[in-house]
Motif scaffolding. Sequence first.
Motif, PDB file in Angstrom:
ATOM      1  N   ALA A 245       4.591  47.152 -92.322  1.00 54.58           N
ATOM      2  CA  ALA A 245       3.393  47.638 -93.010  1.00 54.58           C
ATOM      3  C   ALA A 245       2.960  48.977 -92.422  1.00 54.58           C
ATOM      4  N   GLY A 246       2.650  49.918 -93.288  1.00 51.64           N
ATOM      5  CA  GLY A 246       2.181  51.223 -92.839  1.00 51.64           C
ATOM      6  C   GLY A 246       3.256  52.127 -92.282  1.00 51.64           C
ATOM      7  N   MET A 247       4.521  51.758 -92.394  1.00 48.85           N
ATOM      8  CA  MET A 247       5.599  52.610 -91.883  1.00 48.85           C
ATOM      9  C   MET A 247       5.586  53.971 -92.569  1.00 48.85           C
ATOM     10  N   SER A 248       5.891  55.008 -91.792  1.00 47.44           N
ATOM     11  CA  SER A 248       6.028  56.343 -92.367  1.00 47.44           C
ATOM     12  C   SER A 248       7.399  56.943 -92.093  1.00 47.44           C
ATOM     13  N   GLY A 249       8.234  56.240 -91.344  1.00 47.06           N
ATOM     14  CA  GLY A 249       9.575  56.720 -91.041  1.00 47.06           C
ATOM     15  C   GLY A 249      10.320  55.700 -90.210  1.00 47.06           C
ATOM     16  N   GLY A 250      11.609  55.963 -89.975  1.00 47.34           N
ATOM     17  CA  GLY A 250      12.412  55.057 -89.176  1.00 47.34           C
ATOM     18  C   GLY A 250      13.053  53.965 -90.012  1.00 47.34           C
ATOM     19  N   THR A 251      13.732  53.043 -89.319  1.00 48.82           N
ATOM     20  CA  THR A 251      14.469  51.964 -89.986  1.00 48.82           C
ATOM     21  C   THR A 251      14.157  50.635 -89.315  1.00 48.82           C
ATOM     22  N   LEU A 252      13.816  49.650 -90.119  1.00 56.29           N
ATOM     23  CA  LEU A 252      13.591  48.281 -89.654  1.00 56.29           C
ATOM     24  C   LEU A 252      14.634  47.384 -90.308  1.00 56.29           C
ATOM     25  N   ILE A 253      15.393  46.652 -89.487  1.00 59.30           N
ATOM     26  CA  ILE A 253      16.425  45.742 -89.988  1.00 59.30           C
ATOM     27  C   ILE A 253      16.110  44.332 -89.497  1.00 59.30           C
ATOM     28  N   VAL A 254      16.046  43.394 -90.425  1.00 54.74           N
ATOM     29  CA  VAL A 254      15.768  41.996 -90.100  1.00 54.74           C
ATOM     30  C   VAL A 254      16.932  41.155 -90.605  1.00 54.74           C
ATOM     31  N   ARG A 255      17.583  40.463 -89.678  1.00 53.76           N
ATOM     32  CA  ARG A 255      18.748  39.660 -90.056  1.00 53.76           C
ATOM     33  C   ARG A 255      18.339  38.402 -90.818  1.00 53.76           C
ATOM     34  N   GLY A 256      17.173  37.862 -90.507  1.00 52.72           N
ATOM     35  CA  GLY A 256      16.717  36.635 -91.152  1.00 52.72           C
ATOM     36  C   GLY A 256      15.765  36.910 -92.299  1.00 52.72           C
ATOM     37  N   HIS A 257      14.721  36.096 -92.379  1.00 54.53           N
ATOM     38  CA  HIS A 257      13.760  36.185 -93.474  1.00 54.53           C
ATOM     39  C   HIS A 257      12.503  36.929 -93.021  1.00 54.53           C
ATOM     40  N   ALA A 258      11.693  37.310 -94.003  1.00 66.10           N
ATOM     41  CA  ALA A 258      10.421  37.979 -93.730  1.00 66.10           C
ATOM     42  C   ALA A 258       9.320  37.287 -94.516  1.00 66.10           C
ATOM     43  N   GLY A 259       8.109  37.306 -93.967  1.00 60.81           N
ATOM     44  CA  GLY A 259       6.968  36.695 -94.636  1.00 60.81           C
ATOM     45  C   GLY A 259       6.444  37.565 -95.762  1.00 60.81           C
ATOM     46  N   LYS A 260       5.221  37.316 -96.146  1.00 63.37           N
ATOM     47  CA  LYS A 260       4.636  38.058 -97.266  1.00 63.37           C
ATOM     48  C   LYS A 260       4.250  39.472 -96.832  1.00 63.37           C
ATOM     49  N   GLY A 261       4.099  40.337 -97.828  1.00 68.19           N
ATOM     50  CA  GLY A 261       3.584  41.684 -97.583  1.00 68.19           C
ATOM     51  C   GLY A 261       4.518  42.608 -96.845  1.00 68.19           C
ATOM     52  N   VAL A 262       5.826  42.364 -96.883  1.00 72.70           N
ATOM     53  CA  VAL A 262       6.746  43.259 -96.185  1.00 72.70           C
ATOM     54  C   VAL A 262       6.627  44.668 -96.776  1.00 72.70           C
ATOM     55  N   GLY A 263       6.518  45.663 -95.909  1.00 74.18           N
ATOM     56  CA  GLY A 263       6.431  47.052 -96.354  1.00 74.18           C
ATOM     57  C   GLY A 263       5.122  47.433 -97.008  1.00 74.18           C
ATOM     58  N   SER A 264       4.075  46.650 -96.847  1.00 70.03           N
ATOM     59  CA  SER A 264       2.790  46.972 -97.480  1.00 70.03           C
ATOM     60  C   SER A 264       2.278  48.326 -96.997  1.00 70.03           C
ATOM     61  N   GLY A 265       1.920  49.167 -97.935  1.00 74.16           N
ATOM     62  CA  GLY A 265       1.327  50.454 -97.591  1.00 74.16           C
ATOM     63  C   GLY A 265       2.258  51.434 -96.920  1.00 74.16           C
ATOM     64  N   MET A 266       3.558  51.191 -96.926  1.00 74.86           N
ATOM     65  CA  MET A 266       4.473  52.119 -96.263  1.00 74.86           C
ATOM     66  C   MET A 266       4.573  53.417 -97.061  1.00 74.86           C
ATOM     67  N   SER A 267       4.790  54.515 -96.337  1.00 78.08           N
ATOM     68  CA  SER A 267       4.893  55.820 -96.989  1.00 78.08           C
ATOM     69  C   SER A 267       6.236  56.490 -96.734  1.00 78.08           C
ATOM     70  N   GLY A 268       7.091  55.874 -95.937  1.00 80.23           N
ATOM     71  CA  GLY A 268       8.398  56.434 -95.647  1.00 80.23           C
ATOM     72  C   GLY A 268       9.216  55.462 -94.833  1.00 80.23           C
ATOM     73  N   GLY A 269      10.492  55.813 -94.609  1.00 77.21           N
ATOM     74  CA  GLY A 269      11.358  54.948 -93.833  1.00 77.21           C
ATOM     75  C   GLY A 269      12.089  53.939 -94.697  1.00 77.21           C
ATOM     76  N   THR A 270      12.889  53.097 -94.032  1.00 76.53           N
ATOM     77  CA  THR A 270      13.708  52.103 -94.726  1.00 76.53           C
ATOM     78  C   THR A 270      13.560  50.748 -94.051  1.00 76.53           C
ATOM     79  N   ILE A 271      13.355  49.720 -94.852  1.00 79.32           N
ATOM     80  CA  ILE A 271      13.310  48.340 -94.363  1.00 79.32           C
ATOM     81  C   ILE A 271      14.473  47.586 -94.997  1.00 79.32           C
ATOM     82  N   VAL A 272      15.244  46.886 -94.180  1.00 79.29           N
ATOM     83  CA  VAL A 272      16.371  46.094 -94.668  1.00 79.29           C
ATOM     84  C   VAL A 272      16.142  44.643 -94.255  1.00 79.29           C
ATOM     85  N   ILE A 273      16.020  43.763 -95.231  1.00 80.58           N
ATOM     86  CA  ILE A 273      15.848  42.331 -94.984  1.00 80.58           C
ATOM     87  C   ILE A 273      17.097  41.627 -95.512  1.00 80.58           C
ATOM     88  N   LEU A 274      17.889  41.045 -94.618  1.00 79.79           N
ATOM     89  CA  LEU A 274      19.122  40.390 -95.047  1.00 79.79           C
ATOM     90  C   LEU A 274      18.877  38.982 -95.568  1.00 79.79           C
TER      91      LEU A 274
END
Length: 514
Positions: A127-156
């Motif tokens: 949430a609120g990310m503006s850059g960078g990379t977040l990688i999650v091998r498992g699961h994620a809860g609600k609201g992933v990436g809420s309000g983000m303005s940049g960067g990459t999130i990878v949820i496998l």
Amino acid sequence: MREVTVKSMKLARDLDGMLDEALERDLLIRIGWGRGGDEKPKSGEIGAASHLPADSRVLLLGDLGQCAGAMNNGGTFTLQGSADSMLGAFQRDGRIVVEKDAAERVAHNMSGGVIIVQGSVGDDAGAGMSGGTLIVRGHAGKGVGSGMSGGTIVILGSVGTEPGQGMSGGSIVIAGSCPPPGEGTAMRGIEPEELSEISNHIEPMGLSIEEDALVLVPSGGFPATSVELPEPSVAEGFESIALIPSSSERLPVHTSLDPLTLLMPVGSEEGGLLFPIPWLIEAETAESWQDGVASEQPALVRRSPRACDLLHIDEANLVECSAYLSRCAGIVLDLDGIPTMDDAEIEAILVSLSSKMSEDSLILLRDGVDRVDHLFRLVIDLDLDGAVVDAAAPGGSRAAAALPRIGLAARAMNLTGQGRHLLIEMDEAPGAEDLLISVAAGCSVLVAPPPASGLEESLQWLQSTIRGWMIGLGIDGLEKLNRRNLRALDYDTASISGLRLIGYDRPLPMWLGN
């Protein structure tokens, strides 16, 4: 101080003590093992491995509390265990790897670097990310990436409800199941370029992502909703409050006066911050104030503090402030200038900051007068030295109305009786009467900006004028000022402040008993 706080401070100070040598010799710092290699895992420490500098490398065994690896500024942190909320929060650069699960708000407001979680994560990851990379091998809860303005999130794995809610930039790649995205977010298939880039990150981990992965991006046809917060201000200062003597005694002009104010850390008989006059001057920096009266007057600065300055910390300087912590007199953590956090997360941030300061440094919290009860409760629960209460409010406030709110809340919690300090903040340069009224109302120091020009002359004038007022009020020390020295000049001010009405010399009936 709680047991977890004590052991967290020890861990943070021990790590800081090892960093210089490790950087010089390019060594990996191992924490959680004995000299013989036997495992001694950490458990529950908060604020651990925060503010890591560039090229530092830390390997830690154990399960950590809040804000592990927060404010990373280029270091590599590997955690053989799990982490509680706000793992890697505010990371600017570097790499964090967690081998188990992490709780809520992983990579919160992250702006660069890489964070990898081998397990699953809680709500609001990225949430609120503006850059960078977040990688999650498992699961994620609600609201992933809420309000983000940049960067990459990878949820496998799969994600919870409302992914990408309010995002204005960046992308969220989801390999598992994905519910309908949040407002303002569009869903599409992954593109070959994205697949190749993500594979470069995850293939060294022995992982892969399929071509049927989904990508969430801001919806081009739905502009991101902007939020313009109202500007707080002080519409009326202390103009309607007068100072009067509390006794008929007069002091000779040659009387020895003590206009000094000393703020001491709670429970300490050493250190402290001495104010020639009770004014903490707000400024970007005071490093050029090297001569005259200004050289001895403490300031609340955002960078390059002198030994007599307090460092104002909010999200904007939360990372780089670590370079200044060892040479300031203390810090003021601005709760209004950081994202909403629970008590444990605030304490974790304070542990990471205070571990880099001397033990007799002051630690204060700042917030608005509308949240004064919560502010004072935190000061007591976290065993801090005091609070800065901003008298400004959205739409404009009256400073006289702030006094009873501050006073009643402080009395209910016995704040000053415990040796903690109250400071009130105004938005204009003060006069001598403003400083004395603040002290009489129970606030040790007034926080305010300097005049547009002539700071040295203003300080000299204030020093002489305060001494004149002390003679006129019949007091030889500021600690003798109290509410009996204050009078409301009109009925309206008396009704909102609880002060005695001039001429009536009693509080209005509505205030009796308070």
